[in-house]
Scaffold this motif. Structure first.
Motif, PDB file in Angstrom:
ATOM      1  N   ASN A  20       0.803  -1.203   0.046  1.00  0.00           N
ATOM      2  CA  ASN A  20      -0.035   0.015  -0.043  1.00  0.00           C
ATOM      3  C   ASN A  20       0.897   1.287   0.148  1.00  0.00           C
ATOM      4  O   ASN A  20       0.239   2.294   0.420  1.00  0.00           O
ATOM      5  N   HIS A  21       2.074   1.200  -0.379  1.00  0.00           N
ATOM      6  CA  HIS A  21       2.950   2.229  -0.721  1.00  0.00           C
ATOM      7  C   HIS A  21       3.034   2.826  -2.061  1.00  0.00           C
ATOM      8  O   HIS A  21       2.893   2.015  -3.137  1.00  0.00           O
ATOM      9  N   ASP A  22       3.362   4.005  -2.250  1.00  0.00           N
ATOM     10  CA  ASP A  22       3.606   4.618  -3.514  1.00  0.00           C
ATOM     11  C   ASP A  22       5.182   4.137  -3.925  1.00  0.00           C
ATOM     12  O   ASP A  22       5.605   4.107  -4.943  1.00  0.00           O
ATOM     13  N   ALA A  23       6.109   4.122  -2.816  1.00  0.00           N
ATOM     14  CA  ALA A  23       7.384   3.488  -3.158  1.00  0.00           C
ATOM     15  C   ALA A  23       7.486   2.191  -3.882  1.00  0.00           C
ATOM     16  O   ALA A  23       6.497   1.315  -3.447  1.00  0.00           O
ATOM     17  N   PRO A  24       8.262   1.940  -4.823  1.00  0.00           N
ATOM     18  CA  PRO A  24       8.104   0.626  -5.460  1.00  0.00           C
ATOM     19  C   PRO A  24       8.647  -0.613  -4.714  1.00  0.00           C
ATOM     20  O   PRO A  24       9.558  -0.382  -3.954  1.00  0.00           O
ATOM     21  N   ARG A  76       4.229   2.036 -20.609  1.00  0.00           N
ATOM     22  CA  ARG A  76       2.957   2.592 -20.349  1.00  0.00           C
ATOM     23  C   ARG A  76       2.776   3.237 -18.965  1.00  0.00           C
ATOM     24  O   ARG A  76       3.653   2.807 -18.140  1.00  0.00           O
ATOM     25  N   PRO A  77       1.757   3.740 -18.653  1.00  0.00           N
ATOM     26  CA  PRO A  77       1.824   4.736 -17.422  1.00  0.00           C
ATOM     27  C   PRO A  77       1.207   3.639 -16.305  1.00  0.00           C
ATOM     28  O   PRO A  77       0.595   2.434 -16.746  1.00  0.00           O
ATOM     29  N   PRO A  78       1.311   3.950 -15.142  1.00  0.00           N
ATOM     30  CA  PRO A  78       0.696   2.938 -13.909  1.00  0.00           C
ATOM     31  C   PRO A  78      -0.711   2.871 -14.175  1.00  0.00           C
ATOM     32  O   PRO A  78      -1.473   3.716 -14.559  1.00  0.00           O
ATOM     33  N   ARG A 106       3.421   2.168  -8.869  1.00  0.00           N
ATOM     34  CA  ARG A 106       3.289   1.087  -9.738  1.00  0.00           C
ATOM     35  C   ARG A 106       3.114  -0.401  -9.273  1.00  0.00           C
ATOM     36  O   ARG A 106       2.893  -1.300  -9.719  1.00  0.00           O
ATOM     37  N   GLY A 107       3.141  -0.393  -7.817  1.00  0.00           N
ATOM     38  CA  GLY A 107       2.842  -1.486  -6.970  1.00  0.00           C
ATOM     39  C   GLY A 107       4.277  -2.398  -7.161  1.00  0.00           C
ATOM     40  O   GLY A 107       5.405  -1.836  -6.915  1.00  0.00           O
ATOM     41  N   VAL A 108       3.838  -3.581  -7.339  1.00  0.00           N
ATOM     42  CA  VAL A 108       5.051  -4.561  -7.228  1.00  0.00           C
ATOM     43  C   VAL A 108       5.396  -5.065  -8.694  1.00  0.00           C
ATOM     44  O   VAL A 108       4.725  -5.338  -9.417  1.00  0.00           O
ATOM     45  N   GLN A 109       6.770  -5.165  -8.887  1.00  0.00           N
ATOM     46  CA  GLN A 109       7.278  -5.439 -10.250  1.00  0.00           C
ATOM     47  C   GLN A 109       8.520  -6.469 -10.141  1.00  0.00           C
ATOM     48  O   GLN A 109       8.901  -6.676  -9.046  1.00  0.00           O
ATOM     49  N   VAL A 110       8.490  -7.172 -10.981  1.00  0.00           N
ATOM     50  CA  VAL A 110       9.517  -8.284 -11.406  1.00  0.00           C
ATOM     51  C   VAL A 110      10.542  -7.775 -12.495  1.00  0.00           C
ATOM     52  O   VAL A 110      10.019  -7.531 -13.548  1.00  0.00           O
ATOM     53  N   VAL A 111      12.043  -7.880 -11.987  1.00  0.00           N
ATOM     54  CA  VAL A 111      12.854  -7.213 -13.001  1.00  0.00           C
ATOM     55  C   VAL A 111      13.778  -8.344 -13.344  1.00  0.00           C
ATOM     56  O   VAL A 111      14.470  -8.996 -12.305  1.00  0.00           O
ATOM     57  N   MET A 112      13.877  -8.968 -14.428  1.00  0.00           N
ATOM     58  CA  MET A 112      14.650 -10.101 -14.855  1.00  0.00           C
ATOM     59  C   MET A 112      15.116  -9.840 -16.361  1.00  0.00           C
ATOM     60  O   MET A 112      14.476  -9.658 -17.291  1.00  0.00           O
ATOM     61  N   ASN A 113      16.536 -10.061 -16.406  1.00  0.00           N
ATOM     62  CA  ASN A 113      17.253 -10.073 -17.754  1.00  0.00           C
ATOM     63  C   ASN A 113      16.694  -8.761 -18.683  1.00  0.00           C
ATOM     64  O   ASN A 113      16.582  -8.687 -19.574  1.00  0.00           O
ATOM     65  N   GLY A 114      16.962  -7.653 -18.061  1.00  0.00           N
ATOM     66  CA  GLY A 114      16.767  -6.363 -18.555  1.00  0.00           C
ATOM     67  C   GLY A 114      15.224  -6.011 -18.737  1.00  0.00           C
ATOM     68  O   GLY A 114      15.095  -4.975 -19.589  1.00  0.00           O
ATOM     69  N   GLN A 115      14.223  -6.943 -18.629  1.00  0.00           N
ATOM     70  CA  GLN A 115      12.598  -6.621 -18.558  1.00  0.00           C
ATOM     71  C   GLN A 115      12.236  -6.277 -17.234  1.00  0.00           C
ATOM     72  O   GLN A 115      12.615  -7.063 -16.341  1.00  0.00           O
ATOM     73  N   ILE A 116      10.944  -5.330 -17.510  1.00  0.00           N
ATOM     74  CA  ILE A 116      10.179  -5.050 -15.981  1.00  0.00           C
ATOM     75  C   ILE A 116       8.903  -5.638 -16.247  1.00  0.00           C
ATOM     76  O   ILE A 116       8.404  -5.344 -17.169  1.00  0.00           O
TER      77      ILE A 116
END
Length: 333
Positions: free
Chosen positions: A105-109, A192-194, A145-155
């Motif tokens: 529930n944070h703005d921080a990623p 794309r935007p959030p 943007r909530g929770v993101q997964v970063v792998m192999n140069g992609q988000i």
């Protein structure tokens, strides 16, 4: 100018694995502090704090463990962290990501990453993935943007990302939706935007159990018939095609749906369940009439986590709205 604060937690997984002796399989042994030392560039980007919260293969993580990690991550943001990064094994990375997505529930990623090659393997990808994840966590464009997964140069967004290859370096993708962003020459670029998010409160109950079964050709109903008897609180079916089961399964599902929530997802790995296309016994229209909910784009594994959280918050009556919110995120939102 003071550097931003970044918090990193290490949970284990391939990114932390190496063999103790030649010829032995790799196991989690590398701490977060040691992993951090492999990316000295980070000291020029942020004031970094790192904690090793566990050294486990990700198959051994559980919801109680993740709730503890979430508490740690919340505290880091409260203490001023611009972003939080978590390293873990890739086997359950897509499930961990959606678990946190519903509760963050944070703005921080909050950014998750891992590795497909162990720490001592030639071409180990862990350090590069960690550095990329930290860049994403520090980017102003990553906020809200909530929770993101970063792998192999992609988000990848937590709602869409899946592990689609068992061993390949390019193991993660987001079927239909594609990655939400890329790392280009060390810069974070979103495509794309959030999108709007629906956040749940922390679950008050954690003892609920959600069963998950996969439909298949000529499958019997023996396990399906035990769901209520053994005390499950919810059921997710990985259905055929656009969310279909056999006529025999549909009959049993109807009796189950009278007692507990039932979600029908697709086992295909890409695409959504249908709503109003097929009308045969065991089709999506038939299952909806029998009381089941269709998962839309949400895969069976993520649907199980959503149902576990909703029941834990006593919000299972909101299941349909949460499925709709997850499944109708627009690519150009």
């Amino acid at each position: 100018m003071e550097l931003p604060k970044l918090a990193i937690a290490a949970l284990g997984g391939t990114v932390s694995m190496q063999a103790r002796n030649a010829g032995e399989g790799v196991i989690p042994t590398v701490s977060g502090e040691t992993l951090l030392a492999s990316v000295p560039q980070l000291t020029t980007l942020a004031r970094v704090t790192v904690e090793t919260l566990g050294l486990l293969p990700s198959a051994s993580l559980d919801f109680q463990c993740l709730l503890s990690v979430l508490s740690w991550a919340n505290y880091q943001v409260e203490q001023g962290a611009t972003g939080v990064v978590i390293t873990q094994g890739t086997d359950t990375l897509e499930e961990t990501a959606i678990f946190f997505e519903y509760l963050w529930n944070h703005d921080a990623p909050l950014v998750l990453t891992g590795a497909m090659r162990s720490a001592k393997q030639a071409g180990a990808d862990g350090p590069a993935n960690l550095l990329d994840a930290c860049r994403v966590a520090l980017a102003e464009s990553s906020r809200r943007r909530g929770v993101q997964v970063v792998m192999n140069g992609q988000i990848h967004h937590a709602s869409h990302v899946r592990k689609t290859d068992s061993l390949a370096l390019q193991a993660f993708s987001s079927p239909v939706f594609g990655p939400t962003g890329l790392l280009v020459e060390d810069h974070v670029q979103y495509l794309r935007p959030p999108a709007p998010r629906k956040i749940l409160p922390l679950p008050q109950a954690t003892s609920q159990n959600i069963a998950m079964l996969e439909a298949s050709l000529s499958a019997d109903t023996l396990l399906l018939e035990t769901i209520l008897k053994v005390g499950y609180d919810g059921l997710v079916i990985a259905g055929l095609g656009a969310g279909h089961v056999s006529e025999k399964w549909a009959t049993v599902i109807e009796s189950i749906a009278e007692k507990i929530p039932v979600i029908i997802a697709t086992r295909t790995g890409s695409g959504a369940t249908a709503q109003a296309t097929y009308g045969f016994a065991g089709s999506e229209m038939d299952l909806i009439r029998k009381g089941a909910c269709m998962a839309g784009f949400l895969c069976p594994r993520k649907a199980r986590i959503l149902l576990w959280l909703l029941i834990g918050c006593q919000r299972q009556h909101e299941l349909a709205s949460y499925l709709k919110a997850t499944s109708t995120l627009k690519i150009d939102a």
